[in-house]
Scaffold this motif. Structure first.
Motif, short mmCIF file in Angstrom:
data_model
loop_
_atom_site.label_atom_id
_atom_site.label_comp_id
_atom_site.label_asym_id
_atom_site.label_seq_id
_atom_site.Cartn_x
_atom_site.Cartn_y
_atom_site.Cartn_z
N THR B 38 -1.16 -4.84 0.52
CA THR B 38 -0.84 -5.48 -1.43
C THR B 38 0.46 -5.22 -1.48
O THR B 38 0.61 -4.89 -2.73
N THR B 422 -2.54 2.44 -4.36
CA THR B 422 -4.10 1.34 -3.74
C THR B 422 -4.75 1.75 -4.04
O THR B 422 -5.47 0.85 -3.99
N ARG B 423 -5.27 3.02 -3.52
CA ARG B 423 -6.41 3.83 -4.43
C ARG B 423 -7.20 3.40 -4.92
O ARG B 423 -7.81 2.83 -5.82
N ARG B 425 -5.60 1.46 -7.50
CA ARG B 425 -5.68 -0.23 -7.44
C ARG B 425 -6.66 -0.44 -7.16
O ARG B 425 -7.58 -1.37 -8.26
N THR B 426 -7.35 -0.39 -6.11
CA THR B 426 -8.52 -1.10 -5.72
C THR B 426 -9.49 -0.08 -6.99
O THR B 426 -10.86 -1.01 -6.58
N MET B 430 -11.93 -3.20 -8.66
CA MET B 430 -13.67 -2.58 -8.63
C MET B 430 -14.61 -2.58 -9.58
O MET B 430 -15.86 -3.20 -9.81
N GLU B 683 -6.47 -10.17 -3.63
CA GLU B 683 -5.78 -8.99 -5.03
C GLU B 683 -6.05 -7.68 -3.57
O GLU B 683 -5.18 -7.18 -3.37
N LEU B 684 -7.31 -7.84 -3.16
CA LEU B 684 -7.96 -6.58 -2.46
C LEU B 684 -7.00 -6.72 -0.79
O LEU B 684 -7.23 -6.32 0.07
N SER B 686 -9.55 -8.43 1.74
CA SER B 686 -10.75 -8.23 2.13
C SER B 686 -11.92 -8.58 1.80
O SER B 686 -12.59 -9.07 0.12
N MET B 689 -14.31 -5.71 1.35
CA MET B 689 -14.13 -5.31 -0.13
C MET B 689 -14.70 -5.75 -1.38
O MET B 689 -16.10 -5.49 -1.84
N THR B 690 -14.76 -7.36 -1.32
CA THR B 690 -15.44 -8.15 -1.74
C THR B 690 -16.83 -9.04 -1.85
O THR B 690 -17.58 -8.81 -3.12
N GLU B 693 -18.52 -5.05 -3.31
CA GLU B 693 -18.01 -5.36 -4.47
C GLU B 693 -19.29 -6.37 -5.14
O GLU B 693 -20.37 -5.58 -6.15
#
Lengths: 96, 723
Positions: B38, B422-423, B425-426, B430, B683-684, B686, B689-690, B693
């Motif tokens: 990212t 990154t973590r 931020r993720t 979420m 933004e992720l 991925s 992950m979406t 989510e």
């Protein structure tokens, strides 16, 4: 500026705190000190080294953040915020 | 054909690099992401004396140590072939620190030009540079600039043009780190040369020898160098035994020592260090007692600016789209392509207009954020808030995006880019959809007065927001304890001196974000408006359970002769409305949305939803406030806004307060609008992950609502119809 060795040499155990020795998290706001060593168990030791946190470097404790956690340290004319737990691995020498 | 050059712009964070990039390329920039990470990639093009120049703005880093995603990106980019020149921006007020990166760049033996930026500040500080000596030391031409003002850029352009024409005979620095280490480097470099590999033949073997000796993860990952690993370890062992120095930090130590020596010869300080203004501001701003209140005040001002100042502009846009819809309706003969006409005016103009109304919010908000970031306050805010946020598994920089989420989740998620880890931020992204955005407000505004007594209104509203915040914080904690376990990245953040932001960079910042929002409105919102319009309209029911037209006509006949304004006239009027509503509801039940709602009803019944509420929550995927207008159509109010009393009366007659509460709870917690999901994906970076989510939020909403509804039923809480 390099090559100075701390009084406890390169032994990997925690240094016995000498009279003028303390770790960065113990340095009061407004005080200056010189880095003696950065313990090799420190996570991100290289990251710290890259911004100038290397033995022999002088630093100044600028502030403590509210509600614990972060410390603000001036090193090589730049203010850096780092975590108290990481700061506990940086050994300093105060005064001469 | 014009000669083309590829130039990489490198420098520390906060050295004024972006400013120089903007000044060189203007608005001709391309912003994207490096694949798989990212980290933002920025490139731009400009012309100089007939030469065409591709400028790549590398992320700001202190070192090439691959100890962060940014550093890995810089390492990868610089070890790729094809770079003609490195433009290294140096903050000349702190030369010893800024030149640290330069010593590593120099080892690449790519032609380099040094930009000693902020030289006005350096002068004021009393720093004097021996430029010819420094040029010789680094084997690179040096130009002094004063930031991004045009008078500072001109000498840079002149020097750059000259350097590019003389690329052939650029100097090569031979940096010395002390005899012991130089020997080790030479030994490893010799082994690398002996490998005869060609993959990195454009990079001097010396560069990789240094990287391998300091255990650089990116260099150690390169399989071509695995055969020399033994030799590297041998050298390190030798250095440790003989000189008691350790692999991971000895290079840092020696580089700083080398720079101290170089600076002693070339840079002098004429006046004593004085306490900088910036430090004096910080005595107040990051004060242990005043810091937090000041932070909250500044955030409040940001909100005020975003929502209050943007209001008139939003009104203009609303008026414009109303006018546009009407205008098109007037010009477009209803007889020509009636379906398309209805779709364009009601579906597209209504749908896209409804989203573009928020554009001023977005622009004003990002203007305010740009001021906070460019001035340097943002890192102070993170410093002050960190202690509080860390208790919930987040960090200082998570706070501002989370609060922005109350306005709109989309810009809030874009604002998480200021979080370096990154973590963290993720996790922040979420949990962000649980912040009750302003689009959910109309739902509460409609339902709370329908089901609850006046004295509970404020409490219920407050409760909805608090539920969202509490669940977000708990979820962040849980995610940190499970999915994102471990210590994560080491926290190290620079607090740069305060600087006055330039108007140009503020505008560019704002435009960057605004453009993204416009793209979104032009693509996903446009598509969903059309799809929802079709789903809500087709198939059109032709045969009704009763002949509504005839029934209405009969009532209208009775109207003639009745005195207008009398009780009977009013009753007849009501009869007509009821008939029209019944027809609307039948139409709706027949459409795709109605059918989907009916099909899904069994799934939603356990949480207290009937098919109409189900249909409305599907519509809410496009935008949360669509829930209200969908319900309005279903209860046949036609165009509805939350202030409509009759809809509330109908709802109160049809549902229990418990159901009302469950609807609000479900709307608060379940999948945010599609725009939010789209921005999360971007933004992720991925799809997975979406997906996690979306499923996670739906499951969370469903399970919690189920518990509340069933518990309510069990204990007979709020199950009586109030209307």
């Amino acid at each position: 500026m390099s090559g100075k060795k701390g009084s406890c040499g390169d032994a990997e155990q925690q240094c016995p705190a000498g009279r003028n020795e303390m770790t960065l998290d113990e340095l009061p706001v407004g005080a200056t000190a010189t880095i003696v060593k950065v313990l090799s168990k420190t996570r991100g030791r290289k990251k710290f080294a890259d911004v100038g946190l290397v033995p022999g470097q002088e630093l100044l404790m600028e502030a403590h953040a509210p509600f614990g956690g972060l410390l603000r340290v001036k090193v090589m004319e730049t203010s850096m915020a780092l975590h108290r737990d990481d700061a506990a691995n940086i050994v300093l020498k105060t005064g001469e | 054909m014009a000669k083309r050059f590829k130039i990489a712009l490198a420098g520390n964070p906060n050295c004024g690099k972006t400013c120089i990039f903007n000044a060189l390329t203007g608005a001709r920039q391309h912003v994207g992401n490096y694949p798989g990470v990212t980290v933002e990639s920025k490139s731009g093009r400009f012309e100089l004396d007939g030469m065409e120049i591709d400028l790549v703005d590398l992320p700001g880093v202190y070192s090439l140590s691959s100890s962060s995603p940014e550093e890995e990106v810089v390492f990868d980019e610089l070890t790729k072939p094809g770079i003609d020149l490195i433009l290294n921006v140096v903050d000349s007020t702190i030369p010893r620190r800024s030149l640290y990166l330069t010593t590593q760049l120099a080892e690449l033996h790519i032609p380099m030009m040094l930009v000693f930026n902020m030289s006005d500040d350096a002068d004021r500080k009393g720093l004097k540079f021996d430029i010819p000596k420094l040029e010789k030391y680094f084997g690179s031409p040096i130009v002094r600039t004063v930031g991004c003002r045009s008078d500072g850029i001109r000498p840079l352009l002149k020097k750059l043009a000259q350097t590019l024409t003389e690329l052939e005979d650029h100097g090569v620095p031979m940096l010395s780190y002390g005899a012991d280490i130089d020997d080790a480097i030479a030994a490893v470099a010799g082994r690398i040369d002996a490998l005869g590999t060609t993959a990195y033949s454009h990079v001097p073997s010396r560069f990789f020898a240094i990287k391998l000796l300091e255990h650089d993860t990116a260099a150690m990952r390169l399989t071509v160098f695995h055969p020399v690993a033994g030799a590297v370890e041998e050298q390190i062992r030798h250095l440790r035994e003989k000189h008691a120095i350790e692999a991971d930090t000895f290079m840092a130590d020696r580089r700083y020592a080398m720079l101290a020596g170089a600076c002693r010869d070339t840079i002098s300080m004429s006046q004593a260090k004085r306490r900088e203004i910036s430090d004096r501001i910080d005595m107040v701003m990051t004060n242990k007692i005043l810091g937090l209140p000041l932070f909250f005040l500044i955030i409040y001002c940001t909100f005020w600016f975003t929502f209050v100042c943007a209001e008139p502009v939003m009104d203009w846009i609303e008026v414009f789209f109303g006018w546009l819809g009407e205008g098109v309706k007037e010009l477009w003969d209803p007889a020509v392509l009636p379906y398309l006409r209805a779709m364009v005016t009601d579906g597209i103009i209504g749908g896209v207009g409804g989203v573009l109304v928020f554009l001023p919010n977005i622009l004003f908000l990002f203007f305010a954020i740009a001021i906070l970031e460019d001035s340097g306050y943002m890192s102070r805010a993170a410093f002050v808030m960190d202690g509080v946020m860390r208790r919930f598994g987040l960090q200082g920089r998570s706070f501002v995006p989370l609060v922005l989420g109350f306005g709109c989740n989309v810009p809030a998620i874009m604002a998480t880019r200021t979080i370096e880890s990154t973590r963290d931020r993720t996790v922040t992204i979420m949990v962000l959809p649980l912040m009750s955005c302003s689009a959910r407000l109309p739902i509460y505004a409609l339902l709370i007065p329908a089901f609850f007594a006046v004295k509970y209104h404020a409490l219920m509203m407050w409760l909805m927001y608090v539920i969202g915040v509490v669940i977000a914080l708990v979820a962040a904690r849980l995610m940190k304890a499970t999915l994102f376990k471990g210590d994560g990245e080491v926290y190290l953040m620079e607090l740069p001196p305060y600087r006055m932001p330039t108007f140009k960079s503020l505008m560019l910042h704002m435009w960057d974000r605004g453009r993204m929002y416009l793209q979104k409105a032009g693509t996903i919102i446009l598509a969903t408006s059309i799809i929802l319009y079709i789903c809500n309209t087709y198939p059109e029911k032709q045969e009704f359970q009763q002949d509504y037209d005839a029934a209405i006509a009969a009532v209208q006949e009775r109207q003639t002769g009745v005195e207008p304004g009398s009780d009977i006239a009013k009753q007849l009027e009501e009869q007509i409305i009821r008939l029209e509503n019944a027809r609307q509801a039948e139409l709706m039940a027949y459409t795709i949305s109605g059918r989907i709602g009916q099909a899904l009803e069994p799934v939603f019944r356990p949480i207290g939803f009937d098919w109409m509420l189900t249909t409305a929550s599907i519509g809410a995927l496009a935008a949360k406030e669509v829930f209200v207008s969908q319900l309005g159509i279903l209860y046949a109010e036609g165009e509805t806004d939350s202030g409509s009393v009759p809809l509330r009366v109908r709802l109160a007659r049809n549902y229990t307060p418990l159901q009302g509460f469950c609807v609000m709870l479900f709307c608060l917690l379940s999948i945010p609008c599609l725009a939010t999901l789209a921005i999360i994906r971007r933004e992720l970076n991925s799809w997975k992950m979406t997906g996690v989510e979306a499923v996670g939020l739906f499951a969370l909403a469903y399970i919690l609502t189920l518990i509340v509804y069933q518990t309510g039923l069990l204990f007979h809480i709020g199950v009586g119809i109030t209307g």
